[in-house]
Write an enzyme that holds these catalytic residues in place. Structure first.
Site, PDB file in Angstrom:
ATOM      1  N   HIS A 124       0.936  -1.285   0.162  1.00  0.00           N
ATOM      2  CA  HIS A 124      -0.212   0.157  -0.156  1.00  0.00           C
ATOM      3  C   HIS A 124       1.107   1.329   0.044  1.00  0.00           C
ATOM      4  CE1 HIS A 124      -3.781   1.786   0.415  1.00  0.00           C
ATOM      5  NE2 HIS A 124      -3.975   1.661   1.642  1.00  0.00           N
ATOM      6  N   ASP A 208      -6.903   3.395  -4.102  1.00  0.00           N
ATOM      7  CA  ASP A 208      -7.226   2.324  -3.218  1.00  0.00           C
ATOM      8  C   ASP A 208      -8.322   2.884  -1.972  1.00  0.00           C
ATOM      9  OD1 ASP A 208      -6.278  -0.709  -2.631  1.00  0.00           O
ATOM     10  OD2 ASP A 208      -6.385   0.183  -0.680  1.00  0.00           O
ATOM     11  N   SER A 270     -33.669  -9.143 -20.358  1.00  0.00           N
ATOM     12  CA  SER A 270     -34.681  -8.785 -21.065  1.00  0.00           C
ATOM     13  C   SER A 270     -34.814  -7.330 -21.580  1.00  0.00           C
ATOM     14  CB  SER A 270     -36.000  -8.739 -20.405  1.00  0.00           C
ATOM     15  OG  SER A 270     -36.035  -7.858 -19.149  1.00  0.00           O
TER      16      SER A 270
HETATM   17  N1  LIG Z   1      -6.280  -7.076   3.620  1.00  0.00           N
HETATM   18  C1  LIG Z   1      -5.974  -7.066   2.318  1.00  0.00           C
HETATM   19  O1  LIG Z   1      -6.522  -8.086   1.595  1.00  0.00           O
HETATM   20  C2  LIG Z   1      -5.180  -6.124   1.793  1.00  0.00           C
HETATM   21  C3  LIG Z   1      -5.131  -6.023   0.285  1.00  0.00           C
HETATM   22  C4  LIG Z   1      -4.207  -5.347  -0.260  1.00  0.00           C
HETATM   23  C5  LIG Z   1      -3.396  -4.374   0.490  1.00  0.00           C
HETATM   24  N2  LIG Z   1      -3.413  -4.446   1.819  1.00  0.00           N
HETATM   25  C6  LIG Z   1      -2.296  -3.646   2.533  1.00  0.00           C
HETATM   26  O2  LIG Z   1      -1.628  -4.744   3.205  1.00  0.00           O
HETATM   27  C7  LIG Z   1      -1.183  -4.354   4.404  1.00  0.00           C
HETATM   28  C8  LIG Z   1      -1.286  -5.325   5.438  1.00  0.00           C
HETATM   29  O3  LIG Z   1      -2.669  -5.458   5.634  1.00  0.00           O
HETATM   30  P1  LIG Z   1      -3.523  -6.519   6.182  1.00  0.00           P
HETATM   31  O4  LIG Z   1      -5.044  -6.282   6.044  1.00  0.00           O
HETATM   32  O5  LIG Z   1      -2.969  -7.863   5.777  1.00  0.00           O
HETATM   33  O6  LIG Z   1      -3.291  -6.492   7.751  1.00  0.00           O
HETATM   34  P2  LIG Z   1      -4.192  -7.041   8.930  1.00  0.00           P
HETATM   35  O7  LIG Z   1      -5.021  -5.846   9.570  1.00  0.00           O
HETATM   36  O8  LIG Z   1      -4.590  -8.285   8.847  1.00  0.00           O
HETATM   37  O9  LIG Z   1      -2.851  -7.031  10.165  1.00  0.00           O
HETATM   38  C9  LIG Z   1      -1.556  -7.585   9.857  1.00  0.00           C
HETATM   39  C10 LIG Z   1      -1.002  -8.123  11.075  1.00  0.00           C
HETATM   40  O10 LIG Z   1      -0.691  -6.956  11.723  1.00  0.00           O
HETATM   41  C11 LIG Z   1      -0.695  -7.563  13.009  1.00  0.00           C
HETATM   42  N3  LIG Z   1      -0.794  -6.315  14.115  1.00  0.00           N
HETATM   43  C12 LIG Z   1      -1.853  -5.618  13.983  1.00  0.00           C
HETATM   44  N4  LIG Z   1      -1.896  -4.622  15.020  1.00  0.00           N
HETATM   45  C13 LIG Z   1      -0.538  -4.929  15.461  1.00  0.00           C
HETATM   46  C14 LIG Z   1       0.324  -4.282  16.533  1.00  0.00           C
HETATM   47  N5  LIG Z   1      -0.159  -3.171  17.231  1.00  0.00           N
HETATM   48  N6  LIG Z   1       1.511  -4.810  16.811  1.00  0.00           N
HETATM   49  C15 LIG Z   1       2.014  -5.887  15.947  1.00  0.00           C
HETATM   50  N7  LIG Z   1       1.200  -6.536  15.295  1.00  0.00           N
HETATM   51  C16 LIG Z   1      -0.162  -5.865  15.051  1.00  0.00           C
HETATM   52  C17 LIG Z   1      -1.897  -8.451  13.028  1.00  0.00           C
HETATM   53  O11 LIG Z   1      -1.656  -9.453  14.102  1.00  0.00           O
HETATM   54  C18 LIG Z   1      -1.751  -9.337  11.852  1.00  0.00           C
HETATM   55  O12 LIG Z   1      -0.878 -10.231  11.854  1.00  0.00           O
HETATM   56  C19 LIG Z   1      -1.372  -3.140   4.653  1.00  0.00           C
HETATM   57  O13 LIG Z   1      -0.819  -2.047   4.099  1.00  0.00           O
HETATM   58  C20 LIG Z   1      -2.879  -3.094   3.588  1.00  0.00           C
HETATM   59  O14 LIG Z   1      -3.317  -1.717   3.453  1.00  0.00           O
HETATM   60  C21 LIG Z   1      -4.112  -5.416   2.631  1.00  0.00           C
HETATM   61  C1  LIG Z   2      -8.971  -5.773  -0.539  1.00  0.00           C
HETATM   62  C2  LIG Z   2      -8.909  -4.182  -0.625  1.00  0.00           C
HETATM   63  C3  LIG Z   2     -10.195  -3.408  -0.156  1.00  0.00           C
HETATM   64  O1  LIG Z   2      -8.631  -3.799  -2.025  1.00  0.00           O
HETATM   65  C4  LIG Z   2      -7.802  -3.616  -0.053  1.00  0.00           C
HETATM   66  O2  LIG Z   2      -7.576  -2.329  -0.547  1.00  0.00           O
HETATM   67  C5  LIG Z   2      -7.860  -3.476   1.640  1.00  0.00           C
HETATM   68  O3  LIG Z   2      -7.365  -2.483   2.321  1.00  0.00           O
HETATM   69  O4  LIG Z   2      -8.191  -4.467   2.329  1.00  0.00           O
HETATM   70 MG   LIG Z   3      -6.920  -1.002   1.033  1.00  0.00          MG
HETATM   71 MG   LIG Z   4      -7.447  -2.335  -2.345  1.00  0.00          MG
END
Ligand SMILES: NC(=O)c1ccc[n+]([C@@H]2O[C@H](COP(=O)([O-])OP(=O)(O)OC[C@H]3O[C@@H](n4cnc5c(N)ncnc54)[C@H](O)[C@@H]3O)[C@@H](O)[C@H]2O)c1
Ligand SMILES: CC(C)(O)[C@@H](O)C(=O)O
Ligand SMILES: [Mg+2]
Ligand SMILES: [Mg+2]
Length: 348
Positions: A124, A208, A270
Site C-alpha cells: 500500500h 485504493d 430482457s
Molecule cells: N487485507 C487485504 O487483503 C489487503 C489488500 C491489499 C493491500 N493490503 C495492505 O497490506 C498491508 C497489510 O494489511 P492486512 O489487511 O493484511 O493487515 P491486518 O489488518 O490483517 O494485520 C496484519 C498483521 O498485523 C498484526 N498487527 C496488528 N496490530 C498490531 C500491533 N499493534 N502490533 C503488532 N502486530 C500487529 C496482526 O496481528 C496481523 O498479523 C496493509 O498495508 C494493507 O493496506 C491489504
Molecule cells: C481488498 C482491498 C479492499 O482492495 C484492500 O485495498 C484492503 O485495504 O483490504
Molecule cells: Mg486498501
Molecule cells: Mg485495495
C-alpha cells in the site's frame, strides 16, 4: 514491459510471459524475503511465495492467533517463523504487512534493521505517502517499492491455488541498488500476481482508499441497504428484497459482468430490464457523483488516512470493529442473506 491500450490510453504492464516465474526465482535466489505480519495479506503472499520456491520467512508476534495460523500453514518456528525483530534481522527484503496503523508503531524497529542494500516492500502507498502522519521515512540506501494486490489476500491465495492470478499495482519509490525494478517485478510475480500495472505510491493509495470506501465496499453496502429498505417498506418479504438486491447480483449478474462487461450482461437480460437500466444508470451516477467527489477530496486531504490511523491505533480497536461488524451481520438484510445462502443447492 508491454504497452497495452486501455480504452484508447497506452499503459505499461508487466506480463507473466515476459517475466515468468523462473526469472523471478533467479532474481530472488539470494534473497531472504521476510513477511512481517500474518493477517490477511501476509498469509496469501507468504504461502504463494513459499509454493513458488522463494526463500520466505514470516515475522509475527508469538502468542498470537496469527502465529498459530502461520504454524498451521506450515511455517516452522525457529526455521521459517520468527518473532518480528528476528525476521527483520534475517530478511534482505522486508515485506511490511502489518496493518497500516501498526506499521507506525513498529517503524523504529524496522528502520533499525534496514541496512544498506536491503529492500523495504509495502502493499500500500499509505505509510510513505502520508509520511507526515506516519513518520515512515526510509533511509536513502535501501530500495523502497510496493506491490499492491487489487483484492483481498484471501482471493490472492485462492486464485493462486486455482492457477489464476489477481492483478496487482506496482511502484518504485526509491532505487538505491539499481535493482529495485527487477526486485519488485520478481516479487510481484512470486506473490502470485496475474499482471502488474505500474503506478506510483500516491496514486496507489488515493485510488485504493477511494475505491474501498466507494464502489468496492462502502457504496455497495449503502445502495444495497437503501434498495432493501425501500422494498421492505413497500411490503416485500425479506427473502424477496434480499434476492432482488444482493443474491441475484452476486450469483447471476456480476459473474456475467466479470466475464464480458456491463453491455454483455445487459444484453443477456430482457429488453424490459435493458430499457429501465439504460434509463436509470445515469441518474444513479449523477446522484452519487457529489459524494464520490467529497470522498476523493477527503482522501487527498489526508482525512481518511488520519481517521484510519486514529481509530486503528487504539488498543481496543478490534473490539470496536467487531461491534460494528456485528451490527451489519445482525441487520435484517444480512440475516436474510444467511438463510438465502444456506438454500444454494451447492451449500446443501
Ligand atoms: N487485507 C487485504 O487483503 C489487503 C489488500 C491489499 C493491500 N493490503 C495492505 O497490506 C498491508 C497489510 O494489511 P492486512 O489487511 O493484511 O493487515 P491486518 O489488518 O490483517 O494485520 C496484519 C498483521 O498485523 C498484526 N498487527 C496488528 N496490530 C498490531 C500491533 N499493534 N502490533 C503488532 N502486530 C500487529 C496482526 O496481528 C496481523 O498479523 C496493509 O498495508 C494493507 O493496506 C491489504
Ligand atoms: C481488498 C482491498 C479492499 O482492495 C484492500 O485495498 C484492503 O485495504 O483490504
Ligand atoms: Mg486498501
Ligand atoms: Mg485495495
Amino acid at each position: 514491459m508491454a504497452k497495452l491500450n486501455f480504452g484508447g490510453v497506452e499503459e505499461n504492464v508487466v506480463t507473466r510471459e515476459e517475466f515468468p516465474l523462473e526469472k523471478a526465482q533467479e532474481v530472488l535466489k539470494n534473497e531472504v524475503v521476510a513477511v512481517i505480519g500474518y493477517g490477511v495479506q501476509g498469509p496469501g503472499q507468504a504461502l504463494n511465495q513459499k509454493d513458488n520456491g522463494i526463500n520466505v520467512i514470516v515475522g509475527q508476534r508469538k502468542n498470537s492467533k496469527s502465529w498459530d495460523k502461520a504454524v498451521a500453514d506450515g511455517f516452522v518456528p525457529g526455521e521459517t517463523l520468527f518473532e518480528i525483530e528476528e525476521a527483520l534481522e534475517k530478511g534482505t527484503v522486508i515485506c511490511y504487512l502489518l496493518s497500516d496503523a501498526a506499521q507506525i508503531e513498529y517503524w523504529p524497529k524496522v528502520k533499525q534493521h534496514l541496512t544498506p542494500g536491503k529492500a523495504l516492500y509495502f502493499s500500500h502507498g499509505f505509510g510513505i505517502t502520508f509520511s507526515e502522519r506516519t513518520g515512515i521515512v526510509p533511509p536513502a540506501d535501501v530500495d523502497v517499492f510496493l506491490v499492491a494486490p487489487k483484492g483481498s489476500g484471501t482471493s490472492l491465495r485462492r486464485m493462486f491455488l486455482q492457477d489464476r492470478g489477481l492483478n496487482s499495482s506496482f511502484a518504485v519509490y526509491q532505487d538505491a541498488t539499481g535493482k529495485a525494478r527487477e526486485r519488485v517485478t520478481a516479487l510481484g510475480i512470486a506473490i502470485g500476481s496475474g499482471y502488474l500495472f505500474e503506478t506510483d505510491f500516491k496514486k496507489e493509495v488515493y485510488s485504493d482508499l477511494a475505491g474501498e470506501r466507494g464502489t468496492l465496499m462502502g457504496a455497495v453496502q449503502g445502495i444495497f441497504a437503501a434498495q432493501y429498505d425501500v422494498l421492505r417498506k413497500n411490503g416485500h418479504s425479506p427473502s424477496e428484497a434480499f434476492n432482488e438486491t444482493v443474491e441475484e447480483l452476486t450469483q447471476s449478474l456480476m459473474p456475467l459482468v466479470a466475464e464480458n462487461g456491463m453491455d454483455w450482461m445487459y444484453a443477456n437480460c430482457s429488453t424490459t430490464a435493458q430499457r429501465g437500466a439504460l434509463d436509470w444508470w445515469k441518474r444513479f451516477r449523477d446522484a452519487t457523483s457529489p459524494l464520490f467527489e467529497e470522498l476523493y477530496d477527503n482522501v487527498a486531504k489526508g482525512n481518511e488516512a488520519q481517521r484510519s490511523i486514529d481509530s486503528n491505533s487504539k488498543p481496543d480497536y478490534r473490539e470496536k470493529l467487531e461491534a460494528e461488524l456485528t451490527e451489519l451481520r445482525e441487520s435484517e438484510m444480512w440475516k436474510a442473506g444467511k438463510t438465502v445462502r444456506s438454500l444454494r443447492p451447492e451449500n446443501n
